[in-house]
Design a protein around this motif. Sequence first.
Motif, mmCIF file in Angstrom:
data_model
loop_
_atom_site.group_PDB
_atom_site.id
_atom_site.type_symbol
_atom_site.label_atom_id
_atom_site.label_comp_id
_atom_site.label_asym_id
_atom_site.label_seq_id
_atom_site.Cartn_x
_atom_site.Cartn_y
_atom_site.Cartn_z
ATOM 1 N N SER A 199 0.831 -1.204 0.000
ATOM 2 C CA SER A 199 0.000 0.000 0.000
ATOM 3 C C SER A 199 0.863 1.250 0.000
ATOM 4 O O SER A 199 1.992 1.245 0.490
ATOM 5 N N LEU A 200 0.296 2.307 -0.541
ATOM 6 C CA LEU A 200 0.887 3.632 -0.486
ATOM 7 C C LEU A 200 -0.250 4.638 -0.373
ATOM 8 O O LEU A 200 -1.360 4.381 -0.849
ATOM 9 N N ARG A 201 0.046 5.778 0.234
ATOM 10 C CA ARG A 201 -0.920 6.875 0.240
ATOM 11 C C ARG A 201 -0.270 8.102 -0.380
ATOM 12 O O ARG A 201 0.751 8.592 0.123
ATOM 13 N N LEU A 202 -0.863 8.576 -1.436
ATOM 14 C CA LEU A 202 -0.411 9.804 -2.079
ATOM 15 C C LEU A 202 -1.165 10.988 -1.494
ATOM 16 O O LEU A 202 -2.339 10.867 -1.139
ATOM 17 N N SER A 203 -0.468 12.110 -1.427
ATOM 18 C CA SER A 203 -1.087 13.354 -0.974
ATOM 19 C C SER A 203 -0.885 14.423 -2.038
ATOM 20 O O SER A 203 0.100 14.389 -2.780
ATOM 21 N N CYS A 204 -1.812 15.358 -2.079
ATOM 22 C CA CYS A 204 -1.685 16.487 -2.987
ATOM 23 C C CYS A 204 -2.131 17.730 -2.230
ATOM 24 O O CYS A 204 -3.312 17.866 -1.896
ATOM 25 N N ALA A 205 -1.189 18.606 -1.957
ATOM 26 C CA ALA A 205 -1.476 19.850 -1.258
ATOM 27 C C ALA A 205 -1.766 20.943 -2.279
ATOM 28 O O ALA A 205 -1.033 21.091 -3.261
ATOM 29 N N ALA A 206 -2.828 21.689 -2.030
ATOM 30 C CA ALA A 206 -3.254 22.713 -2.978
ATOM 31 C C ALA A 206 -3.182 24.096 -2.351
ATOM 32 O O ALA A 206 -3.332 24.259 -1.133
ATOM 33 N N SER A 207 -2.957 25.078 -3.190
ATOM 34 C CA SER A 207 -2.947 26.461 -2.727
ATOM 35 C C SER A 207 -3.352 27.368 -3.882
ATOM 36 O O SER A 207 -3.409 26.939 -5.035
ATOM 37 N N GLY A 208 -3.669 28.599 -3.555
ATOM 38 C CA GLY A 208 -3.930 29.588 -4.582
ATOM 39 C C GLY A 208 -5.388 29.906 -4.831
ATOM 40 O O GLY A 208 -5.691 30.855 -5.535
ATOM 41 N N ARG A 209 -6.295 29.098 -4.285
ATOM 42 C CA ARG A 209 -7.717 29.351 -4.447
ATOM 43 C C ARG A 209 -8.433 28.629 -3.325
ATOM 44 O O ARG A 209 -7.884 27.694 -2.747
ATOM 45 N N THR A 210 -9.630 29.053 -3.014
ATOM 46 C CA THR A 210 -10.389 28.386 -1.952
ATOM 47 C C THR A 210 -10.533 26.904 -2.279
ATOM 48 O O THR A 210 -11.171 26.535 -3.268
ATOM 49 N N PHE A 211 -9.921 26.063 -1.458
ATOM 50 C CA PHE A 211 -9.803 24.632 -1.758
ATOM 51 C C PHE A 211 -11.153 23.972 -1.958
ATOM 52 O O PHE A 211 -11.334 23.138 -2.833
#
Length: 128
Positions: free
Chosen positions: A16-28
Amino acid sequence: VQLQASGGGLVQAGGSLRLSCAASGRTFSSYALGWFRQAPGKEREFVAAINWSGMSTYYADSVKGRFTISRDNAKNTVYLQMNNLKPEDTAVYYCAAPDTSHYTRSYDYTRSNKYPYWGQGTLVTVSS
């Protein structure tokens, strides 16, 4: 919108693996999010998507029952939990965002040309 994917690595088949994606620049919470992948020599393909609230999720048939997409709007992050990984899951995984909170047609979530914002990708390698 800026997207930063992480969490890739080398794992044995069945792991197993867990990927993450962090976002910025606009209301998520104002936009949906998707995960795509591209294996060597192949075209980019849809993996999973989630609407703005997290209440609706969509999966490619090849990952249904093994992968789970989720989001934490308080942390501006979307996740892809990948279980029972197979060698054919080996690819660079990209998170992407459309310019909408949701699509009325689920088909639109699967189309890469519906996503103008892309992260840099994270490599997942599954050994047999």
